[in-house]
Motif scaffolding. Structure first.
Motif, PDB file in Angstrom:
ATOM      1  N   ASP A 133       6.092  -0.462  20.874  1.00 46.30           N
ATOM      2  CA  ASP A 133       5.803   0.341  20.222  1.00 46.30           C
ATOM      3  C   ASP A 133       5.340  -0.157  18.583  1.00 46.30           C
ATOM      4  OD1 ASP A 133       4.768   2.826  22.254  1.00 46.30           O
ATOM      5  OD2 ASP A 133       6.840   3.605  22.169  1.00 46.30           O
ATOM      6  N   LEU A 134       6.521  -0.779  18.056  1.00 44.18           N
ATOM      7  CA  LEU A 134       6.984  -1.035  16.694  1.00 44.18           C
ATOM      8  C   LEU A 134       7.793  -2.070  15.925  1.00 44.18           C
ATOM      9  CD1 LEU A 134       6.697   1.208  13.259  1.00 44.18           C
ATOM     10  CD2 LEU A 134       8.875  -0.371  14.053  1.00 44.18           C
ATOM     11  N   VAL A 135       7.499  -2.953  15.921  1.00 45.40           N
ATOM     12  CA  VAL A 135       8.673  -4.533  15.377  1.00 45.40           C
ATOM     13  C   VAL A 135       8.383  -4.705  14.070  1.00 45.40           C
ATOM     14  CG1 VAL A 135       8.026  -6.766  16.180  1.00 45.40           C
ATOM     15  CG2 VAL A 135       6.758  -5.072  17.365  1.00 45.40           C
ATOM     16  N   LEU A 136      10.028  -4.978  13.970  1.00 45.11           N
ATOM     17  CA  LEU A 136      10.537  -4.955  12.109  1.00 45.11           C
ATOM     18  C   LEU A 136      10.333  -6.884  12.247  1.00 45.11           C
ATOM     19  CD1 LEU A 136      10.803  -4.990   9.461  1.00 45.11           C
ATOM     20  CD2 LEU A 136      13.798  -3.885  10.331  1.00 45.11           C
ATOM     21  N   LEU A 137      10.114  -7.632  11.371  1.00 43.19           N
ATOM     22  CA  LEU A 137      10.227  -8.753  12.268  1.00 43.19           C
ATOM     23  C   LEU A 137      10.977  -8.980  10.461  1.00 43.19           C
ATOM     24  CD1 LEU A 137       7.451 -10.399  12.638  1.00 43.19           C
ATOM     25  CD2 LEU A 137       9.244 -10.510  14.232  1.00 43.19           C
ATOM     26  N   ASP A 138      12.480  -9.050  10.696  1.00 43.00           N
ATOM     27  CA  ASP A 138      13.634  -9.450   8.439  1.00 43.00           C
ATOM     28  C   ASP A 138      14.748 -10.237   9.309  1.00 43.00           C
ATOM     29  OD1 ASP A 138      13.918  -8.873   7.018  1.00 43.00           O
ATOM     30  OD2 ASP A 138      15.256  -7.022   7.158  1.00 43.00           O
ATOM     31  N   GLY A 139      13.860 -11.240  10.255  1.00 46.58           N
ATOM     32  CA  GLY A 139      15.229 -12.891   9.812  1.00 46.58           C
ATOM     33  C   GLY A 139      14.773 -13.910   9.142  1.00 46.58           C
ATOM     34  N   ALA A 140      15.215 -15.134  10.052  1.00 49.93           N
ATOM     35  CA  ALA A 140      14.416 -16.684   9.412  1.00 49.93           C
ATOM     36  C   ALA A 140      12.889 -16.491   9.279  1.00 49.93           C
ATOM     37  CB  ALA A 140      15.222 -17.546  10.404  1.00 49.93           C
ATOM     38  N   LYS A 141      11.647 -16.245   8.315  1.00 42.80           N
ATOM     39  CA  LYS A 141      10.841 -16.385   8.237  1.00 42.80           C
ATOM     40  C   LYS A 141       9.987 -17.663   9.449  1.00 42.80           C
ATOM     41  CE  LYS A 141      12.187 -13.471   5.109  1.00 42.80           C
ATOM     42  NZ  LYS A 141      13.526 -13.013   5.983  1.00 42.80           N
ATOM     43  N   SER A 142      10.655 -18.520   9.492  1.00 45.85           N
ATOM     44  CA  SER A 142      10.022 -19.934  10.050  1.00 45.85           C
ATOM     45  C   SER A 142      10.497 -19.566  11.603  1.00 45.85           C
ATOM     46  CB  SER A 142      11.302 -21.248  10.231  1.00 45.85           C
ATOM     47  OG  SER A 142      12.447 -21.184  10.106  1.00 45.85           O
ATOM     48  N   ALA A 143      10.716 -17.972  11.928  1.00 43.42           N
ATOM     49  CA  ALA A 143      11.108 -17.897  13.070  1.00 43.42           C
ATOM     50  C   ALA A 143       9.884 -16.607  13.663  1.00 43.42           C
ATOM     51  CB  ALA A 143      12.309 -17.354  13.647  1.00 43.42           C
ATOM     52  N   TYR A 144       9.287 -16.378  12.340  1.00 44.28           N
ATOM     53  CA  TYR A 144       8.337 -15.162  12.692  1.00 44.28           C
ATOM     54  C   TYR A 144       7.400 -14.894  13.628  1.00 44.28           C
ATOM     55  CZ  TYR A 144       9.943 -11.722   8.251  1.00 44.28           C
ATOM     56  OH  TYR A 144      10.783 -11.082   8.067  1.00 44.28           O
ATOM     57  N   LEU A 145       6.949 -16.377  13.085  1.00 43.95           N
ATOM     58  CA  LEU A 145       5.663 -16.777  14.145  1.00 43.95           C
ATOM     59  C   LEU A 145       6.395 -17.396  16.034  1.00 43.95           C
ATOM     60  CD1 LEU A 145       2.436 -16.875  14.722  1.00 43.95           C
ATOM     61  CD2 LEU A 145       2.148 -19.135  14.171  1.00 43.95           C
ATOM     62  N   PRO A 146       7.044 -17.429  15.847  1.00 40.41           N
ATOM     63  CA  PRO A 146       7.835 -17.619  18.017  1.00 40.41           C
ATOM     64  C   PRO A 146       8.410 -16.260  18.624  1.00 40.41           C
ATOM     65  CG  PRO A 146       8.511 -19.683  15.964  1.00 40.41           C
ATOM     66  CD  PRO A 146       7.428 -18.412  15.496  1.00 40.41           C
ATOM     67  N   VAL A 147       8.306 -15.206  17.365  1.00 38.77           N
ATOM     68  CA  VAL A 147       9.373 -14.591  17.750  1.00 38.77           C
ATOM     69  C   VAL A 147       7.560 -13.257  17.702  1.00 38.77           C
ATOM     70  CG1 VAL A 147      10.390 -11.841  17.260  1.00 38.77           C
ATOM     71  CG2 VAL A 147      10.956 -14.765  16.750  1.00 38.77           C
ATOM     72  N   LEU A 148       7.349 -12.986  17.199  1.00 36.74           N
ATOM     73  CA  LEU A 148       5.701 -12.491  17.795  1.00 36.74           C
ATOM     74  C   LEU A 148       5.259 -12.928  18.959  1.00 36.74           C
ATOM     75  CD1 LEU A 148       3.556 -10.361  16.163  1.00 36.74           C
ATOM     76  CD2 LEU A 148       1.991 -12.115  15.568  1.00 36.74           C
ATOM     77  N   ARG A 149       4.474 -14.288  18.825  1.00 33.41           N
ATOM     78  CA  ARG A 149       4.050 -14.810  19.930  1.00 33.41           C
ATOM     79  C   ARG A 149       4.818 -14.073  21.250  1.00 33.41           C
ATOM     80  NH1 ARG A 149      -0.129 -17.844  19.490  1.00 33.41           N
ATOM     81  NH2 ARG A 149      -0.580 -17.692  21.535  1.00 33.41           N
ATOM     82  N   LEU A 150       6.464 -14.562  21.455  1.00 34.15           N
ATOM     83  CA  LEU A 150       6.972 -14.329  22.617  1.00 34.15           C
ATOM     84  C   LEU A 150       6.887 -13.049  22.806  1.00 34.15           C
ATOM     85  CD1 LEU A 150       9.647 -15.369  24.633  1.00 34.15           C
ATOM     86  CD2 LEU A 150      11.588 -14.227  22.386  1.00 34.15           C
ATOM     87  N   LEU A 151       6.739 -11.563  21.775  1.00 34.97           N
ATOM     88  CA  LEU A 151       6.640  -9.951  22.027  1.00 34.97           C
ATOM     89  C   LEU A 151       4.957 -10.193  22.589  1.00 34.97           C
ATOM     90  CD1 LEU A 151       8.956  -9.216  19.016  1.00 34.97           C
ATOM     91  CD2 LEU A 151       9.022  -9.555  22.147  1.00 34.97           C
ATOM     92  N   GLU A 152       3.912 -10.477  22.257  1.00 33.69           N
ATOM     93  CA  GLU A 152       3.062 -10.687  22.528  1.00 33.69           C
ATOM     94  C   GLU A 152       2.669  -9.798  23.915  1.00 33.69           C
ATOM     95  OE1 GLU A 152       0.246 -12.596  18.916  1.00 33.69           O
ATOM     96  OE2 GLU A 152       0.178 -12.928  20.940  1.00 33.69           O
ATOM     97  N   PRO A 153       3.286 -10.096  24.771  1.00 32.62           N
ATOM     98  CA  PRO A 153       2.686  -9.897  26.449  1.00 32.62           C
ATOM     99  C   PRO A 153       3.261  -8.280  26.513  1.00 32.62           C
ATOM    100  CG  PRO A 153       3.649 -12.181  26.463  1.00 32.62           C
ATOM    101  CD  PRO A 153       3.489 -11.574  25.341  1.00 32.62           C
ATOM    102  N   ASN A 154       3.219  -7.977  25.533  1.00 28.41           N
ATOM    103  CA  ASN A 154       4.685  -6.192  25.423  1.00 28.41           C
ATOM    104  C   ASN A 154       4.119  -5.475  24.171  1.00 28.41           C
ATOM    105  OD1 ASN A 154       7.088  -8.279  26.743  1.00 28.41           O
ATOM    106  ND2 ASN A 154       6.753  -6.225  27.833  1.00 28.41           N
TER     107      ASN A 154
END
Length: 229
Positions: free
Chosen positions: A153-174
């Motif tokens: 329902d909600l995602v907070l991205l607040d770690g290493a900025k270079s990992a924002y896109l890989p993490v988002l893409r990893l979560l996209e199926p959910n």
């Protein structure tokens, strides 16, 4: 400065508010000298050794962004939240407090520093919210591969900025249509691939930018809505 960053109350829960006040007060003591030390060594985020040098710094969301997280989780009636970058658990407390107010829910959060994982667990226990939170220790690109039971329902991205896109893409199926994503400190160079991706309309996001302030610095944050599955 302390008056500006530490309001007299946060959400009105005595136990949660006391924990947040203690942690933000510790931030005021610990973070400025830590940041001065890394700056003196020419380190910025993304440089080798930056996070090791900042291991004792809290690096939390600002109180205003924390309250926004609380409001968004509550108003969206979120049940499943994922956070990238636990640190000492301050943002986790804001989110878990909102889940508690919603009646139930689960926060899955991930942190690569083992010492911070232990501190975050203690802080969540102090706030009375540890039963709502699963902390996954390790790199997010690995820990978030473990399956989730429900759509996010909600995602907070607040770690290493270079990992924002890989993490988002990893979560996209959910992600579902209507999932909210908050990405903090998007002014840092490492977030550029993420910004390019989410600002391309065909990728299925709509966004707005906000800015909060603490410790004399501004903190740009992007708020995103997933508009297609």
């Amino acid at each position: 400065m302390e008056h500006d960053i530490l309001p007299s109350y946060f959400i009105g829960d005595t136990r949660v508010d006391a924990t947040l006040r203690r942690l933000y007060a510790a931030t005021l003591r610990m973070d400025p000298p830590a940041r001065q030390a890394v700056a003196a060594h020419g380190l910025d985020e993304g440089a080798p050794g930056f996070y090791e040098a900042m291991k004792d710094a809290y690096m939390p969301v600002t109180p205003d962004l924390g309250m926004l997280l609380y409001l968004l989780v509550r108003s969206s009636l979120a049940r499943t939240v994922v956070e990238f970058g636990t640190s000492f658990g301050i943002s986790s407390i804001w989110i878990a407090a909102a889940l508690r107010s919603n009646g139930n829910g689960r926060l899955v959060t991930t942190e690569m520093d083992g010492g911070k994982v232990s501190c975050a667990r203690n802080n969540l226990r102090e706030a009375g919210l540890d039963d709502l939170v699963e902390i996954r220790a390790g790199l997010a690109e690995q820990t978030l591969r473990e399956p989730l039971q429900h759509p996010i329902d909600l995602v907070l991205l607040d770690g290493a900025k270079s990992a924002y896109l890989p993490v988002l893409r990893l979560l996209e199926p959910n992600l579902r249509s209507g999932t909210l994503i908050l990405a903090d400190n998007t002014d840092m160079p490492g977030s550029r691939p993420f910004l390019d991706y989410v600002q391309e309309p065909c990728n299925g996001y709509r966004s707005a930018s906000i800015v909060t302030e603490a410790l004399g610095a501004t903190h740009p944050c992007m708020v995103l809505l997933r508009v297609r599955e």
